[in-house]
Write an enzyme that holds these catalytic residues in place. Structure first.
Site, PDB file in Angstrom:
ATOM      1  N   SER A  10      -8.942   1.456   8.195  1.00 60.64           N
ATOM      2  CA  SER A  10      -8.360   0.992   9.454  1.00 60.64           C
ATOM      3  C   SER A  10      -7.218   0.039   9.162  1.00 60.64           C
ATOM      4  O   SER A  10      -6.680  -0.606  10.041  1.00 60.64           O
ATOM      5  CB  SER A  10      -9.427   0.284  10.297  1.00 60.64           C
ATOM      6  OG  SER A  10     -10.000  -0.760   9.552  1.00 60.64           O
ATOM      7  N   LYS A  27       0.812  -1.220   0.000  1.00 60.62           N
ATOM      8  CA  LYS A  27       0.000   0.000   0.000  1.00 60.62           C
ATOM      9  C   LYS A  27       0.848   1.274   0.000  1.00 60.62           C
ATOM     10  O   LYS A  27       0.369   2.334  -0.398  1.00 60.62           O
ATOM     11  CB  LYS A  27      -0.921   0.008   1.213  1.00 60.62           C
ATOM     12  CG  LYS A  27      -1.942  -1.127   1.220  1.00 60.62           C
ATOM     13  CD  LYS A  27      -3.233  -0.712   0.542  1.00 60.62           C
ATOM     14  CE  LYS A  27      -4.264  -1.830   0.605  1.00 60.62           C
ATOM     15  NZ  LYS A  27      -5.542  -1.445  -0.003  1.00 60.62           N
TER      16      LYS A  27
END
Lengths: 367, 367
Positions: free
Chosen positions: A113, A81
């Site tokens: 989250s 990511k």
């Protein structure tokens, strides 16, 4: 909500441009092989192992597989990511009017989250841009602490998507921050694509991959990988958990219609999201993905154990679904046997991340 | 018992010769760095952290440490022990009369329930030599299975050293197998020494280590490291758990007398053995080790957590005692501050192994 930043066309050339842009900020993660795992993948399963599955009574497939593991668990923030987040920020900096309009002070915002939260926090801090991260109040304390640790402003919300989006909209109204979504955006997809682009550049000259398999959650990594391979001979596959309908990508792919919502508590917690619209357009509408396969929770756990015991690598459950497909999904294995023959396949497997708490790990293996 | 195989003098030149001999059989394991861990090691502990320790009320040390991790958890069989076992077997093959006397058929024997068992089993199988491994009946089933998995003949015994040695003597009487002890033998020590020899060859040309720290159990690895560094400027240090007297090496080193027995259940289960006589002669009598430091169970656990979370590597508790010393032992840290000054130290840390069951790991972090 504010409009997302402008972006490049969704092509392999754009992936290459993204890679040049983010190279200074990311790790070139290692590509590993493992004799034991390649041998296991090349060993037919026994008829007994197929009992109780949809393949019971069939002849076990006999694929020949040489596995190449791209270790994005060793990427910054512990997951691929970081690639998408750094790319989105770099493009934002290049956007006409963003700097002049005070964009650098207004900052960026996302609701997540998971690994995207930490990735955006790191990429923003690196550029001295404020990051607002909307997280459910019930998020694991370790994840909240990690995100704050990267200097982000954590804003709490309820845990439904309606509640999260309302809080995000409030943050945008108050700060003017730009929304950087976790997967459903071209610049995020192009950033994630660089993992496979890098992988292809790291192989020995004598090795040509026949395929790459990646986990499929929101679809940023899989659709990006598909763009990387779009003008090559490398086939691209997605891997999903099947638990409680988490195989929304596979079901949508088979039915021809994207499934926009999913509710599952699979242990592969990074893959609980439905496939996003832009990833879907690449995966399905442009036919750039050759197949999507699913695996059970027990198979994910077994693959996880092999990676810990044999490779001595810490990976999160989501990271091993591709390996689980290569080891245990007879449909995939029969396809490799048919297409690869005696020569077999070199298969790239993307280990997407390694962010798992030791407590969670303990629970996974406590029986 | 049979006499152990003939061996080379205990010098750095012999380490180099051992390395040439075993190179074809072992992995060149990677040397990793980690920015977060080096920064942590270079951050003074807070006075609050020193409360309740022997250093309470003192000024925290301010060492500058750049850490270089030698990843023997990625070695064959998951531990440096492969080096010693392959070296012992190679020397046996060269021993005059061994082949002619039917040594290859008689095989080798050891008593071990740990990594040496698997290492000797692998080295023997690689050479088509039978291996008899005496293991206590109460050994973990996974360890028994792994040892059998390498083709060894597992012979069970009681768990006291008297019982194990009696069974081993019976095996030798019946088979004529040669005893390959786990650490108290020159060829084992020279083999283990190759881990640090290799480490020194892998550093960037601009980097010179000031020290190497290794775990200390039976002493094969530490004494071997001391031989590697014996004609260099690199200082060598040992690291031990302090729990239930597991710091026998440190206590012996301070008192001037080897402590021949120890009974501890430290979580660093590879380090529950007393230091052997030959390692001791190198560590203490020849003054080739500059210091031995100990750490608590909580500190081992904390270092373990950092390696899992920050490096994404699977290591066993024994592997991280050196890192725990670098992070938490004020005596060691103050010494580095004094000797390294503002320039600081490049410190090699040997991650000795990665063989830990996921169940055991789960228990370690389940509260």
């Amino acid at each position: 909500m504010s409009s997302p930043p402008a972006s490049l066309p969704l092509t392999r050339a754009s992936v290459e441009a993204a890679y040049e842009l983010i190279k200074p900020y990311i790790h070139e993660t290692p590509v590993l092989t493992n004799t034991t795992l390649s041998q296991l993948a090349s060993t037919p399963r026994t008829p007994a192992e197929l009992e109780g599955t949809e393949w019971a009574g069939q002849n076990p497939a006999k694929p020949v597989l040489r596995l190449w593991f791209k270790c994005e668990n060793l990427q910054r923030i512990g997951a691929f990511k970081a690639r998408g987040a750094f790319h989105a920020i770099e493009r934002l900096k290049q956007e006409p009017g963003w700097e002049e309009g005070g964009g650098r002070l207004k900052g960026v915002v996302t609701h997540s989250s998971g690994n995207h939260a930490q990735a955006l926090a790191l990429a923003a801090r690196t550029n001295n841009i404020p990051a607002h991260i909307v997280m459910p109040t019930i998020s694991a304390p370790a994840k909240i602490a990690a995100t704050k640790g990267y200097g982000a402003n954590v804003v709490f919300s309820g845990s439904t998507s309606v509640e999260r989006e309302a809080v995000t909209a409030t943050v945008i109204a108050e700060t003017g921050a730009r929304l950087i979504p976790p997967y459903d955006h071209p610049n995020i997809i192009l950033g994630q694509a660089t993992a496979s682009f890098e992988l292809l550049s790291q192989l020995p000259p004598s090795t040509t991959l026949s395929g790459i398999i990646t986990p499929l959650g929101g679809g940023g990594l899989l659709s990006g990988t598909a763009l990387t391979c779009s003008s090559t001979s490398v086939k691209v596959f997605g891997a999903e958990p099947s638990f409680q309908g988490a195989d929304d990508g596979r079901r949508g792919y088979l039915s021809g219609e994207r499934i926009p919502a999913v509710s599952t508590l699979t242990i592969a917690d990074g893959l609980r999201t439905p496939v996003g619209a832009i990833p879907w357009s690449i995966i399905y509408e442009r036919r750039l993905v050759s197949g999507i396969y699913s695996v059970s929770e027990a198979q994910i756990r077994a693959a996880l154990r092999l990676v810990y015991e044999r490779m001595k690598l810490v990976v999160e459950p989501s990271a091993v679904v591709g390996l689980a497909v290569a080891l245990y999904n007879e449909e995939f294995r029969a396809m490799v046997e048919r297409q690869g023959g005696a020569q077999g396949w070199d298969l790239g497997i993307i280990f997407s991340g390694g962010n798992v708490s030791l407590e969670a790990l303990g629970k996974l293996f406590s029986d």
